[in-house]
Design an enzyme around this catalytic site. Sequence first.
Site, mmCIF file in Angstrom:
data_model
loop_
_atom_site.group_PDB
_atom_site.id
_atom_site.type_symbol
_atom_site.label_atom_id
_atom_site.label_comp_id
_atom_site.label_asym_id
_atom_site.label_seq_id
_atom_site.Cartn_x
_atom_site.Cartn_y
_atom_site.Cartn_z
ATOM 1 N N ASN A 1 0.956 -1.241 -0.139
ATOM 2 C CA ASN A 1 0.001 -0.016 -0.057
ATOM 3 C C ASN A 1 0.899 1.060 -0.140
ATOM 4 O O ASN A 1 1.397 1.449 1.069
ATOM 5 C CB ASN A 1 -1.040 0.045 1.405
ATOM 6 C CG ASN A 1 -1.652 1.364 1.675
ATOM 7 O OD1 ASN A 1 -1.690 2.007 0.660
ATOM 8 N ND2 ASN A 1 -2.449 1.443 2.464
ATOM 9 N N GLY B 1 2.659 2.132 10.683
ATOM 10 C CA GLY B 1 3.675 3.150 10.660
ATOM 11 C C GLY B 1 4.291 3.674 11.689
ATOM 12 O O GLY B 1 4.998 4.836 11.909
HETATM 13 O O1 G3H Z 1 -1.785 -0.676 4.589
HETATM 14 C C1 G3H Z 1 -0.494 -0.510 5.122
HETATM 15 C C2 G3H Z 1 -0.512 -0.651 6.526
HETATM 16 O O2 G3H Z 1 -0.985 0.513 7.002
HETATM 17 C C3 G3H Z 1 0.829 -0.815 7.290
HETATM 18 O O3 G3H Z 1 1.789 0.421 6.941
HETATM 19 O O4 G3H Z 1 3.757 -0.928 6.951
HETATM 20 O O5 G3H Z 1 3.791 1.516 7.178
HETATM 21 O O6 G3H Z 1 2.947 0.230 9.132
HETATM 22 P P1 G3H Z 1 3.095 0.176 7.396
#
Ligand code: G3H
Length: 248
Positions: free
Chosen positions: A10, A170
């Site tokens: 994503n 995140g």
């Molecule tokens: O869709 C993906 C998630 O929100 C994970 O984001 O890997 O940056 O923590 P991240």
Amino acid sequence: GTGKFFVGGNWKCNGTKDSIKQLVSDLNSATLEPDVDVVVGPPFVYIDQVKSSLTDRIEIAAQNSWIGKGGAFTGEISAEQLKDIGCKWVILGHSERRHVIGENDEFIGKKAAYALGQNLGVIACIGELLEEREAGKTFDVCFKQLKAYADAVSSWDNIVIAYEPVWAIGTGKVASPEQAQEVHVAVRDWLAKNVSPEVASKTRIIYGGSVNAGNSAELAKKEDIDGFLVGGASLKGSDFATIINSVT
Ligand code: G3H
């Protein structure tokens, strides 16, 4: 695990024409395990660029879609338009859309039903806030979010569930393999009881939240972790490839 391992990247609201050109080139030259479904989710405005340059080995997801047929809905993108430009998937119910944009369960469920009706696969996100986990409400929150999907959709054939604890997104604070596995099992049990045992055994449940090239292999060993939804680490082709190849 259940079915084929599934890894989604994503990209969120990141990238430029140039950075995406580089990322696509890195993904095109990466060696990927054949037995993994791989999907990337560029921002809407770059989907066409990615579609025309990325290997067919990797499918494309949008990060959102409108709740119904297109028309006078300024700023929205319809499921029909996503199909038209070559998307196979849409990510719905992401925590950033729930908690930053304010989408609610019912709205998300209806979006999922509409997108499925247009033959898009749906990456249906669920997950609890830190305060909900600390209050012992993790399962209640996830089940309520699941129920909203279940109430709206008539088939789970094209749904992948993404469990993404909000406190892990995140933040660099990845859920432990045990924490993720515990929720994935609970989600599968919920599906068995509330949808059907067949859907429970067939539906892939992927984990998201600070997955990176260093922690994916341990998570992937867990029986009910059927893949990942990766944010930040999906912006680097080599790290994303390592995560894809951590399939066990
Ligand atoms: O869709 C993906 C998630 O929100 C994970 O984001 O890997 O940056 O923590 P991240």
